[in-house]
Enzyme design. Structure first.
Site, PDB file in Angstrom:
ATOM      1  N   ASP A  38      32.193  62.833 103.895  1.00 15.20           N
ATOM      2  CA  ASP A  38      33.219  62.683 104.937  1.00 15.20           C
ATOM      3  C   ASP A  38      33.938  64.014 105.135  1.00 15.20           C
ATOM      4  O   ASP A  38      33.978  64.853 104.233  1.00 15.20           O
ATOM      5  CB  ASP A  38      34.270  61.645 104.506  1.00 15.20           C
ATOM      6  CG  ASP A  38      33.785  60.196 104.645  1.00 15.20           C
ATOM      7  OD1 ASP A  38      32.716  59.961 105.240  1.00 15.20           O
ATOM      8  OD2 ASP A  38      34.498  59.305 104.149  1.00 15.20           O
TER       9      ASP A  38
ATOM     10  N   ARG B 269      27.093  63.362 110.934  1.00  9.84           N
ATOM     11  CA  ARG B 269      27.867  62.305 111.584  1.00  9.84           C
ATOM     12  C   ARG B 269      28.826  63.059 112.506  1.00  9.84           C
ATOM     13  O   ARG B 269      29.591  63.919 112.040  1.00  9.84           O
ATOM     14  CB  ARG B 269      28.665  61.469 110.593  1.00  9.84           C
ATOM     15  CG  ARG B 269      29.608  60.474 111.329  1.00  9.84           C
ATOM     16  CD  ARG B 269      30.671  59.903 110.411  1.00  9.84           C
ATOM     17  NE  ARG B 269      30.081  59.119 109.340  1.00  9.84           N
ATOM     18  CZ  ARG B 269      30.645  58.962 108.143  1.00  9.84           C
ATOM     19  NH1 ARG B 269      31.806  59.537 107.869  1.00  9.84           N
ATOM     20  NH2 ARG B 269      30.060  58.240 107.219  1.00  9.84           N
TER      21      ARG B 269
HETATM   22  C1  LIG Z   1      31.700  55.606 111.079  1.00  8.72           C
HETATM   23  C2  LIG Z   1      32.878  56.514 111.259  1.00  8.72           C
HETATM   24  C3  LIG Z   1      33.138  57.475 110.312  1.00  8.72           C
HETATM   25  C4  LIG Z   1      34.209  58.368 110.471  1.00  8.72           C
HETATM   26  N1  LIG Z   1      34.384  59.390 109.579  1.00  8.72           N
HETATM   27  C5  LIG Z   1      35.351  60.303 109.804  1.00  8.72           C
HETATM   28  C6  LIG Z   1      35.496  61.451 108.979  1.00  8.72           C
HETATM   29  O1  LIG Z   1      34.742  61.679 108.028  1.00  8.72           O
HETATM   30  N2  LIG Z   1      36.500  62.320 109.272  1.00  8.72           N
HETATM   31  C7  LIG Z   1      37.350  62.132 110.331  1.00  8.72           C
HETATM   32  O2  LIG Z   1      38.226  62.973 110.557  1.00  8.72           O
HETATM   33  N3  LIG Z   1      37.235  61.046 111.116  1.00  8.72           N
HETATM   34  C8  LIG Z   1      36.263  60.132 110.891  1.00  8.72           C
HETATM   35  N4  LIG Z   1      36.153  59.044 111.716  1.00  8.72           N
HETATM   36  C9  LIG Z   1      37.265  58.716 112.662  1.00  8.72           C
HETATM   37  C10 LIG Z   1      37.108  59.386 113.998  1.00  8.72           C
HETATM   38  O3  LIG Z   1      37.278  60.772 113.846  1.00  8.72           O
HETATM   39  C11 LIG Z   1      38.148  58.849 114.993  1.00  8.72           C
HETATM   40  O4  LIG Z   1      39.437  59.057 114.507  1.00  8.72           O
HETATM   41  C12 LIG Z   1      38.002  57.374 115.295  1.00  8.72           C
HETATM   42  O5  LIG Z   1      36.663  56.970 115.319  1.00  8.72           O
HETATM   43  C13 LIG Z   1      38.615  57.040 116.667  1.00  8.72           C
HETATM   44  O6  LIG Z   1      37.954  57.757 117.678  1.00  8.72           O
HETATM   45  P1  LIG Z   1      36.904  57.096 118.727  1.00  8.72           P
HETATM   46  O7  LIG Z   1      35.774  58.068 118.913  1.00  8.72           O
HETATM   47  O8  LIG Z   1      36.510  55.767 118.253  1.00  8.72           O
HETATM   48  O9  LIG Z   1      37.620  57.102 120.102  1.00  8.72           O
HETATM   49  P2  LIG Z   1      39.053  56.613 120.579  1.00  8.72           P
HETATM   50  O10 LIG Z   1      39.229  57.265 121.889  1.00  8.72           O
HETATM   51  O11 LIG Z   1      40.087  56.828 119.548  1.00  8.72           O
HETATM   52  O12 LIG Z   1      38.865  55.056 120.749  1.00  8.72           O
HETATM   53  C14 LIG Z   1      38.050  54.461 121.716  1.00  8.72           C
HETATM   54  C15 LIG Z   1      38.357  52.973 121.741  1.00  8.72           C
HETATM   55  O13 LIG Z   1      37.945  52.376 120.508  1.00  8.72           O
HETATM   56  C16 LIG Z   1      38.903  51.436 120.050  1.00  8.72           C
HETATM   57  N5  LIG Z   1      39.511  51.926 118.795  1.00  8.72           N
HETATM   58  C17 LIG Z   1      39.420  53.177 118.260  1.00  8.72           C
HETATM   59  N6  LIG Z   1      40.101  53.236 117.107  1.00  8.72           N
HETATM   60  C18 LIG Z   1      40.621  52.011 116.899  1.00  8.72           C
HETATM   61  C19 LIG Z   1      41.424  51.438 115.866  1.00  8.72           C
HETATM   62  N7  LIG Z   1      41.829  52.139 114.818  1.00  8.72           N
HETATM   63  N8  LIG Z   1      41.782  50.133 115.987  1.00  8.72           N
HETATM   64  C20 LIG Z   1      41.384  49.393 117.031  1.00  8.72           C
HETATM   65  N9  LIG Z   1      40.612  49.888 118.038  1.00  8.72           N
HETATM   66  C21 LIG Z   1      40.248  51.165 117.981  1.00  8.72           C
HETATM   67  C22 LIG Z   1      39.921  51.313 121.142  1.00  8.72           C
HETATM   68  O14 LIG Z   1      39.480  50.284 121.999  1.00  8.72           O
HETATM   69  C23 LIG Z   1      39.843  52.644 121.829  1.00  8.72           C
HETATM   70  O15 LIG Z   1      40.270  52.605 123.159  1.00  8.72           O
HETATM   71  C24 LIG Z   1      35.061  58.198 111.594  1.00  8.72           C
HETATM   72  C25 LIG Z   1      34.787  57.230 112.552  1.00  8.72           C
HETATM   73  C26 LIG Z   1      33.717  56.399 112.412  1.00  8.72           C
HETATM   74  C27 LIG Z   1      33.432  55.401 113.498  1.00  8.72           C
END
Ligand SMILES: Cc1cc2nc3c(=O)[nH]c(=O)nc-3n(C[C@H](O)[C@H](O)[C@H](O)COP(=O)(O)OP(=O)(O)OC[C@H]3O[C@@H](n4cnc5c(N)ncnc54)[C@H](O)[C@@H]3O)c2cc1C
Length: 311
Positions: free
Chosen positions: A132, A183
């Site tokens: 991560d 990722r």
């Molecule tokens: C499998 C996985 C591993 C990850 N690993 C890391 C990592 O190692 N380091 C790191 O910095 N980040 C990590 N992340 C988090 C990532 O960086 C984002 O902060 C997170 O995924 C929200 O961004 P989004 O691309 O989903 O888009 P966004 O624009 O934030 O969300 C798009 C839509 O998804 C839904 N959504 C998103 N988040 C939420 C929530 N918390 N609760 C409810 N609905 C939500 C909402 O409907 C939103 O409108 C990871 C995410 C995933 C999916």
């Protein structure tokens, strides 16, 4: 980036608030939406349930920024147990590891030797370890340890955060070195404008650009692999369309989402034939992870505050 997000991410590091929040029953109940359970058994049950629905998984034993060697060693030991349990259960699931849980704050060599134990055992079991990515004070050291690991092991990959200005160059360098197993995500921490994009459309565009770089034929010829980790339909549709127009089969990349977030979309993508891997966290150290999930969506916070008042 909103003030609320900045504040919540700052509060995710507060020990005092942590002590308070983890004791309140309503927080534990709400955390269960994002966390599969406190024990390995509960996490394994969640993983097998996802497998039955046609989804892959990655297991995260919650914990970060450990302050003693003993804690870091115990965290790595827990991952060794998890790898054995996944193997015995025949689960289609790898593991995700945070380097500050492996002792990065206590020294790079110590952290490397600790995380190597997990990667080595995973290699013996035919499994895979995703490193991560945490806040920017750790980016360079995390990449350095990843490069060291890849000199010995093929079965590990790294996370790239699209919001960092440096990420496009990092991705290109890692692909050129033949170790581009990514990722790709937007990034979950609060980073200053001097090193990170802070508005959502720019971060989304940056993520889509990274997807193009990783899926490009010349990158895939060098072994690049993209796991697109986002709940954002703009990113998902962009990836699927890019792959379709470039004749890239859905087996050549994967989507990833977090446990408990957008479950209907997860299932819909599986029905459409895409590979979907769910990040399944478990353990008792759920507070910072929970706070980052609240920070991502104002509705989550409102829901939590309402429940807190009514509790
Ligand atoms: C499998 C996985 C591993 C990850 N690993 C890391 C990592 O190692 N380091 C790191 O910095 N980040 C990590 N992340 C988090 C990532 O960086 C984002 O902060 C997170 O995924 C929200 O961004 P989004 O691309 O989903 O888009 P966004 O624009 O934030 O969300 C798009 C839509 O998804 C839904 N959504 C998103 N988040 C939420 C929530 N918390 N609760 C409810 N609905 C939500 C909402 O409907 C939103 O409108 C990871 C995410 C995933 C999916």
């Amino acid at each position: 980036m909103s003030l609320m997000r900045t504040t919540l991410i700052a509060l995710s590091r507060s020990r005092g608030l942590q002590d308070l929040i983890v004791r309140v029953p309503v927080s534990r109940r709400m955390a269960r939406r994002f966390v599969s359970g406190e024990t390995l058994e509960e996490a394994l049950a969640a993983v097998l349930n996802l497998n039955r629905q046609g989804m892959l998984a990655t297991l995260d034993h919650l914990g970060e920024n450990v302050t003693s060697h003993a804690e870091a060693i115990a965290a790595a030991d827990e991952y060794l147990l998890a790898l054995e349990a996944l193997q015995q259960a025949g689960a289609r699931c790898n593991v995700s590891v945070k380097l500050t849980q492996m002792g990065l704050d206590l020294g790079e060599d110590f952290c490397f030797s600790n995380v190597s134990r997990i990667v080595r055992r995973a290699a013996e079991l035919g499994n895979f370890v995703r490193i991560d990515m945490e806040g920017s004070p750790y980016t360079a050291r995390t990449l350095a340890i990843y490069r060291r690991l890849r000199r010995q092991f093929a079965n590990c990959g790294i996370v790239i955060q699209a919001y960092l200005h440096r990420s496009q160059a990092d991705v290109e360098a890692l692909i050129a070195e033949g170790i581009g197993h990514f990722r790709l995500c937007k990034g979950a921490y609060d980073e200053p404008a001097s090193i990170a994009y802070r508005d959502r459309p720019t971060v989304t565009r940056a993520l889509n650009a990274l997807v193009c770089t990783c899926l490009a034929p010349e990158s895939r010829a060098r072994g690049a692999y993209a796991a697109v980790a986002s709940h954002d339909e703009e990113v998902i549709n962009f990836t699927a369309a890019y792959a379709y127009h470039h004749d890239i089969p859905p087996t050549a990349y994967e989507f990833q989402m977090l446990y408990g977030i957008r479950r209907e979309l997860q299932a819909a993508l599986v029905r459409r034939g895409y590979q979907m891997r769910i990040y399944v966290p478990y353990g008792t150290h759920w507070y910072p992870y929970f706070m980052r999930r609240l920070a991502e969506r104002p509705a989550n916070l409102l829901f939590f505050l309402r429940a807190l008042v009514g509790d």
